[in-house]
Design a protein around this motif. Structure first.
Motif, PDB file in Angstrom:
ATOM      1  N   UNK A   1       0.856  -1.191   0.000  1.00 17.13           N
ATOM      2  CA  UNK A   1       0.000   0.000   0.000  1.00 17.13           C
ATOM      3  C   UNK A   1       0.889   1.238   0.000  1.00 17.13           C
ATOM      4  N   UNK A   2       0.973   1.888  -1.144  1.00 11.65           N
ATOM      5  CA  UNK A   2       1.880   3.026  -1.303  1.00 11.65           C
ATOM      6  C   UNK A   2       1.580   4.142  -0.311  1.00 11.65           C
ATOM      7  N   UNK A   3       0.293   4.371  -0.011  1.00  7.57           N
ATOM      8  CA  UNK A   3      -0.080   5.508   0.826  1.00  7.57           C
ATOM      9  C   UNK A   3       0.277   5.304   2.294  1.00  7.57           C
ATOM     10  N   UNK A   4       0.682   4.096   2.645  1.00 12.25           N
ATOM     11  CA  UNK A   4       1.124   3.835   4.014  1.00 12.25           C
ATOM     12  C   UNK A   4       2.648   3.884   4.135  1.00 12.25           C
ATOM     13  N   UNK A   5       3.309   4.299   3.064  1.00 11.00           N
ATOM     14  CA  UNK A   5       4.779   4.339   3.055  1.00 11.00           C
ATOM     15  C   UNK A   5       5.239   5.778   2.847  1.00 11.00           C
ATOM     16  N   UNK A   6       6.112   6.271   3.717  1.00  6.42           N
ATOM     17  CA  UNK A   6       6.569   7.660   3.671  1.00  6.42           C
ATOM     18  C   UNK A   6       7.388   7.971   2.424  1.00  6.42           C
TER      19      UNK A   6
ATOM     20  N   UNK B   1       3.213  11.456  -3.693  1.00  6.20           N
ATOM     21  CA  UNK B   1       1.801  11.485  -4.090  1.00  6.20           C
ATOM     22  C   UNK B   1       1.497  12.481  -5.208  1.00  6.20           C
ATOM     23  N   UNK B   2       2.472  13.308  -5.575  1.00  5.12           N
ATOM     24  CA  UNK B   2       2.193  14.365  -6.537  1.00  5.12           C
ATOM     25  C   UNK B   2       1.735  13.824  -7.883  1.00  5.12           C
ATOM     26  N   UNK B   3       2.274  12.701  -8.292  1.00  2.40           N
ATOM     27  CA  UNK B   3       1.880  12.121  -9.577  1.00  2.40           C
ATOM     28  C   UNK B   3       0.409  11.713  -9.567  1.00  2.40           C
ATOM     29  N   UNK B   4      -0.029  11.058  -8.478  1.00  4.68           N
ATOM     30  CA  UNK B   4      -1.439  10.668  -8.363  1.00  4.68           C
ATOM     31  C   UNK B   4      -2.347  11.888  -8.355  1.00  4.68           C
ATOM     32  N   UNK B   5      -1.907  12.938  -7.674  1.00  5.81           N
ATOM     33  CA  UNK B   5      -2.728  14.146  -7.580  1.00  5.81           C
ATOM     34  C   UNK B   5      -2.904  14.806  -8.946  1.00  5.81           C
ATOM     35  N   UNK B   6      -1.862  14.738  -9.770  1.00  8.55           N
ATOM     36  CA  UNK B   6      -1.936  15.348 -11.103  1.00  8.55           C
ATOM     37  C   UNK B   6      -2.803  14.526 -12.060  1.00  8.55           C
ATOM     38  N   UNK B   7      -2.705  13.209 -11.945  1.00  6.40           N
ATOM     39  CA  UNK B   7      -3.371  12.325 -12.918  1.00  6.40           C
ATOM     40  C   UNK B   7      -4.682  11.751 -12.413  1.00  6.40           C
ATOM     41  N   UNK B   8      -4.994  11.966 -11.124  1.00  4.36           N
ATOM     42  CA  UNK B   8      -6.187  11.396 -10.495  1.00  4.36           C
ATOM     43  C   UNK B   8      -6.167   9.867 -10.538  1.00  4.36           C
ATOM     44  N   UNK B   9      -4.965   9.319 -10.452  1.00  2.00           N
ATOM     45  CA  UNK B   9      -4.758   7.873 -10.432  1.00  2.00           C
ATOM     46  C   UNK B   9      -4.510   7.433  -8.999  1.00  2.00           C
ATOM     47  N   UNK B  10      -4.949   6.230  -8.640  1.00  2.22           N
ATOM     48  CA  UNK B  10      -4.774   5.741  -7.267  1.00  2.22           C
ATOM     49  C   UNK B  10      -3.745   4.609  -7.280  1.00  2.22           C
ATOM     50  N   UNK B  11      -2.581   4.898  -6.751  1.00  4.22           N
ATOM     51  CA  UNK B  11      -1.533   3.890  -6.647  1.00  4.22           C
ATOM     52  C   UNK B  11      -1.712   3.088  -5.369  1.00  4.22           C
ATOM     53  N   UNK B  12      -1.637   1.764  -5.484  1.00  4.19           N
ATOM     54  CA  UNK B  12      -1.710   0.911  -4.292  1.00  4.19           C
ATOM     55  C   UNK B  12      -0.434   0.080  -4.182  1.00  4.19           C
ATOM     56  N   UNK B  13      -0.424  -1.082  -4.828  1.00  7.22           N
ATOM     57  CA  UNK B  13       0.745  -1.954  -4.737  1.00  7.22           C
ATOM     58  C   UNK B  13       1.824  -1.522  -5.737  1.00  7.22           C
ATOM     59  N   UNK B  14       3.099  -1.643  -5.303  1.00  6.75           N
ATOM     60  CA  UNK B  14       4.228  -1.171  -6.115  1.00  6.75           C
ATOM     61  C   UNK B  14       5.405  -2.118  -5.969  1.00  6.75           C
ATOM     62  N   UNK B  15       6.119  -2.319  -7.071  1.00  6.46           N
ATOM     63  CA  UNK B  15       7.435  -2.955  -7.032  1.00  6.46           C
ATOM     64  C   UNK B  15       8.429  -2.037  -7.728  1.00  6.46           C
ATOM     65  N   UNK B  16       9.637  -1.963  -7.196  1.00  3.89           N
ATOM     66  CA  UNK B  16      10.707  -1.187  -7.817  1.00  3.89           C
ATOM     67  C   UNK B  16      11.989  -2.002  -7.720  1.00  3.89           C
ATOM     68  N   UNK B  17      12.612  -2.259  -8.865  1.00  2.26           N
ATOM     69  CA  UNK B  17      13.826  -3.077  -8.917  1.00  2.26           C
ATOM     70  C   UNK B  17      14.929  -2.290  -9.616  1.00  2.26           C
ATOM     71  N   UNK B  18      16.074  -2.066  -8.958  1.00  4.72           N
ATOM     72  CA  UNK B  18      17.166  -1.329  -9.609  1.00  4.72           C
ATOM     73  C   UNK B  18      17.800  -2.121 -10.739  1.00  4.72           C
ATOM     74  N   UNK B  19      18.260  -1.418 -11.766  1.00  2.00           N
ATOM     75  CA  UNK B  19      18.997  -2.010 -12.877  1.00  2.00           C
ATOM     76  C   UNK B  19      20.484  -1.726 -12.662  1.00  2.00           C
ATOM     77  N   UNK B  20      21.300  -2.773 -12.681  1.00  2.00           N
ATOM     78  CA  UNK B  20      22.734  -2.628 -12.455  1.00  2.00           C
ATOM     79  C   UNK B  20      23.508  -2.859 -13.752  1.00  2.00           C
ATOM     80  N   UNK B  21      24.538  -2.040 -13.983  1.00  2.00           N
ATOM     81  CA  UNK B  21      25.399  -2.295 -15.132  1.00  2.00           C
ATOM     82  C   UNK B  21      26.479  -3.300 -14.758  1.00  2.00           C
ATOM     83  N   UNK B  22      27.386  -3.586 -15.690  1.00  2.00           N
ATOM     84  CA  UNK B  22      28.416  -4.586 -15.450  1.00  2.00           C
ATOM     85  C   UNK B  22      29.345  -4.241 -14.311  1.00  2.00           C
TER      86      UNK B  22
END
Length: 410
Positions: free
Chosen positions: A107-112, A116-137
């Motif tokens: 739940x994105x809204x429970x994480x500091x 939230x600015x993107x949701x406020x601009x687009x009126x989209x509701x973000x809930x579950x999220x995954x973020x994975x870094x990309x590493x070079x060689x």
């Protein structure tokens, strides 16, 4: 399995007609050739975002790259749409880029860390999220894979979803790095071949990830096959071709149910019949490709369980009826299976492994290949000795630490 285009994949995901393993395999074979053939960075980002979205069944997915000069992250969200940019430290993407940590948020809204600015601009509701870094060689973060809002019956992403996105991120990072170095992929034959190699290994990793065997299995089989091919007298080019194709030898295992694939005891006759089907299934899938390397891998996948004496499967080929690459991979595959721990057995002692291969000379394996293996045993078996020494050292260190803790407690 019937070939699956993008529309069929989406339909299968929505209807549940395709098993999860077939869905993943269909996605990879649909998108990887497109990615390997793409020359423009903007289009690569869109293709990889589309692949990630379907792979983990997200509502939205994007692949962000770091612009160090502007201290920003940027992405392409669709073909024909201008790029989107955000500050380098913004939100979950910024956190993953800064720390190199993967995030799994219910739940994105429970994480500091959520911006939230993107949701406020687009009126989209973000809930579950995954973020994975990309590493070079060099191990540096060059971007972030982000998936938003899990679709389907379960509203949150799972640990398996995170692993799949991370696996795709590895391939994506290497593809992006290659594209940056060459500017135009088609201008460099070397880079095209490197991309094909990454495709081979990513698909091999998918097949291995479904079992409890170590993920190093495919790499060891590839390297052992390469050495055996050279010692047997094949050219460097021929040996390298086998090394590149060998990771695909068990691709057909994606079609085997977990209950059979990871069964600790002996198979029933029916279970063994299902297990044996992985050889022909892998061959059939790979043979659909137009790429020479993948079609060569198809031959290897369909023949590495044949036996020199004709008692193998799936076709019961005998002697030189068996493709040479399959004969070589068979030795490497069994060597790793006997020398490594599995869910159904511990690793065999080195001398017992060596004796088994000598016993099977002319039976399961081509005599000349066993002669080559025995002659160069120390070199070929060296990787297992190293792994066993490292494991024993780790166990000794753990035992020493436990003893020290007990002494302090006493």
């Amino acid at each position: 399995m019937e070939s699956m285009n993008d529309a069929n994949i989406v339909k299968a995901i929505a209807s549940g007609e395709s098993s999860d393993s077939e869905r993943i395999l269909g996605l990879l074979f649909s998108y990887m050739p497109k990615i390997a053939a793409e020359r423009k960075m903007d289009n690569l980002l869109v293709l990889m975002a589309d692949l990630g979205r379907l792979l983990v069944q997200a509502d939205r997915c994007s692949l962000w790259l770091i612009d160090s000069e502007k201290n920003e992250l940027w992405t392409k969200v669709a073909h024909g749409v201008s790029e989107l940019r955000i500050p380098l430290n913004a939100g979950f993407v910024g956190y993953a880029a800064k720390t190199g940590e993967a995030l799994l948020i219910d739940d994105a809204y429970k994480d500091d860390r959520f911006d939230r600015r993107s949701d406020e601009k687009t009126h989209y509701r973000t809930t579950s999220v995954m973020a994975v870094p990309l590493m070079n060689g060099a191990g540096q973060v060059i971007g972030v894979y982000q998936a938003i809002n899990k679709q389907g019956e379960t509203p949150v992403f799972s640990r398996q979803d995170l692993e799949r996105l991370a696996l795709t991120a590895v391939y994506s990072a290497k593809t992006i790095e290659s594209a940056r170095l060459t500017a135009e992929l088609e201008a460099s034959k070397v880079e095209l071949e490197a991309t094909q190699e990454e495709l081979i290994h990513i698909l091999g990793d998918v097949s291995e990830s479904r079992s409890r065997e170590t993920g190093d299995h495919i790499q060891r089989v590839a390297e052992i096959s390469y050495k055996l091919a050279l010692y047997y007298g094949l050219s460097e080019e021929e040996a390298e071709r086998i090394r590149l194709a060998a990771p695909m030898h068990d691709l057909g295992k994606v079609s085997i149910p977990d209950a059979i694939l990871n069964k600790p005891g002996r198979f029933t006759d029916d279970e063994f019949a299902i297990m044996k089907s992985h050889a022909i299934n892998g061959e059939m899938v790979l043979m659909k490709s137009k790429r020479d390397l993948l079609r060569f891998a198809a031959t290897l996948a369909g023949s590495h369980h044949e036996r020199w004496d004709g008692k193998g499967y799936p076709r019961g080929l005998r002697g030189e009826e068996i493709p040479l690459a399959g004969r070589i991979c068979a030795v490497a595959d069994v060597l790793d299976a006997l020398s490594s721990p599995r869910c159904y057995k511990p690793a065999w002692p080195e001398e017992k492994v060596r004796e088994e291969f000598i016993r099977q000379r002319g039976g399961q394996f081509q005599p000349e290949l066993i002669d080559v293996l025995v002659e160069h045993w120390d070199d070929v078996f060296g990787c297992f000795r190293k792994a066993r020494a490292e494991m024993e050292a780790a166990q000794a260190a753990a035992a020493a630490a436990q003893a020290a803790d007990q002494n302090r407690a006493g």
